[in-house]
Scaffold this motif. Sequence first.
Motif, PDB file in Angstrom:
ATOM      1  N   ARG A  86       0.856  -1.187   0.000  1.00 53.09           N
ATOM      2  CA  ARG A  86       0.000   0.000   0.000  1.00 53.09           C
ATOM      3  C   ARG A  86       0.893   1.238   0.000  1.00 53.09           C
ATOM      4  O   ARG A  86       2.104   1.146   0.104  1.00 53.09           O
ATOM      5  CB  ARG A  86      -0.948   0.007   1.191  1.00 53.09           C
ATOM      6  N   SER A  87       0.266   2.387  -0.046  1.00 52.21           N
ATOM      7  CA  SER A  87       1.004   3.646  -0.003  1.00 52.21           C
ATOM      8  C   SER A  87       1.393   3.955   1.445  1.00 52.21           C
ATOM      9  O   SER A  87       0.625   3.695   2.374  1.00 52.21           O
ATOM     10  CB  SER A  87       0.098   4.746  -0.557  1.00 52.21           C
ATOM     11  N   HIS A  88       2.601   4.514   1.639  1.00 51.50           N
ATOM     12  CA  HIS A  88       3.093   4.832   2.980  1.00 51.50           C
ATOM     13  C   HIS A  88       3.563   6.282   3.024  1.00 51.50           C
ATOM     14  O   HIS A  88       4.280   6.729   2.127  1.00 51.50           O
ATOM     15  CB  HIS A  88       4.266   3.916   3.362  1.00 51.50           C
ATOM     16  N   GLN A  89       3.159   6.984   4.082  1.00 50.12           N
ATOM     17  CA  GLN A  89       3.561   8.369   4.282  1.00 50.12           C
ATOM     18  C   GLN A  89       4.814   8.416   5.154  1.00 50.12           C
ATOM     19  O   GLN A  89       4.923   7.663   6.116  1.00 50.12           O
ATOM     20  CB  GLN A  89       2.447   9.154   4.986  1.00 50.12           C
ATOM     21  N   GLY A  90       5.735   9.298   4.799  1.00 53.48           N
ATOM     22  CA  GLY A  90       6.944   9.463   5.592  1.00 53.48           C
ATOM     23  C   GLY A  90       7.520  10.846   5.379  1.00 53.48           C
ATOM     24  O   GLY A  90       6.876  11.727   4.801  1.00 53.48           O
ATOM     25  N   SER A  91       8.749  11.026   5.846  1.00 55.63           N
ATOM     26  CA  SER A  91       9.406  12.318   5.676  1.00 55.63           C
ATOM     27  C   SER A  91      10.895  12.170   5.893  1.00 55.63           C
ATOM     28  O   SER A  91      11.370  11.147   6.383  1.00 55.63           O
ATOM     29  CB  SER A  91       8.844  13.347   6.666  1.00 55.63           C
ATOM     30  N   PHE A  92      11.619  13.185   5.500  1.00 54.48           N
ATOM     31  CA  PHE A  92      13.023  13.330   5.854  1.00 54.48           C
ATOM     32  C   PHE A  92      13.330  14.810   5.940  1.00 54.48           C
ATOM     33  O   PHE A  92      12.609  15.637   5.395  1.00 54.48           O
ATOM     34  CB  PHE A  92      13.958  12.589   4.881  1.00 54.48           C
ATOM     35  N   ASP A  93      14.360  15.132   6.694  1.00 51.07           N
ATOM     36  CA  ASP A  93      14.770  16.522   6.866  1.00 51.07           C
ATOM     37  C   ASP A  93      16.107  16.737   6.177  1.00 51.07           C
ATOM     38  O   ASP A  93      16.969  15.857   6.200  1.00 51.07           O
ATOM     39  CB  ASP A  93      14.931  16.877   8.350  1.00 51.07           C
TER      40      ASP A  93
END
Length: 184
Positions: A86-93
Amino acid sequence: MQRRSLLIHALGIWATLGITRGAWAAGYRVSTAQMQEALGQRFPRRYPVQGLLTLDVNTPRLQMLPDENRLRAEMPVEAAGPALNRSHQGSFDVDFGLRYEASDRTLRAHQLRLSRLKFPSLQPGVVALLNTYAPALADETLKEVVLHRLEPKDLAPLDAMGMQPGTITVTPSGLVVAMVLKPL
């Protein structure tokens, strides 16, 4: 009479340059909102990862780091594709400095420092694989990205005085670009 008119005209130009020079003496200011708007014009961006998945990077959120004279961009990322169920939400700085590019009158991100990708809903092994690609992703999304472009009218008074943009200082509300003498 012509001399007087010429003298008055010359004094008017000098006064205008003096006013402009005074405004630049405090530095050319660029707000966080202006930079955020410039970034918004370049996102979202899509990056395929070897046919396994696609990373969609949405508009970064900028934060000023005046103590370090740097900026931080929090990059929201969505990962999806055949390797994921499935689609996964994340982030990086990404933290970065700024430099002035005279050829096109722009303030650009450079000297990137990346933190790891964060995807709370993904397995640690998948996150480790994504972190392998994270430096290249950060490099493609932000390295040398234009955060602000100075207009010719902004620089005309500086050129007339033999000056150019110099040191860029990060403040809590944005940037201040100092005025320095052009090299001979």
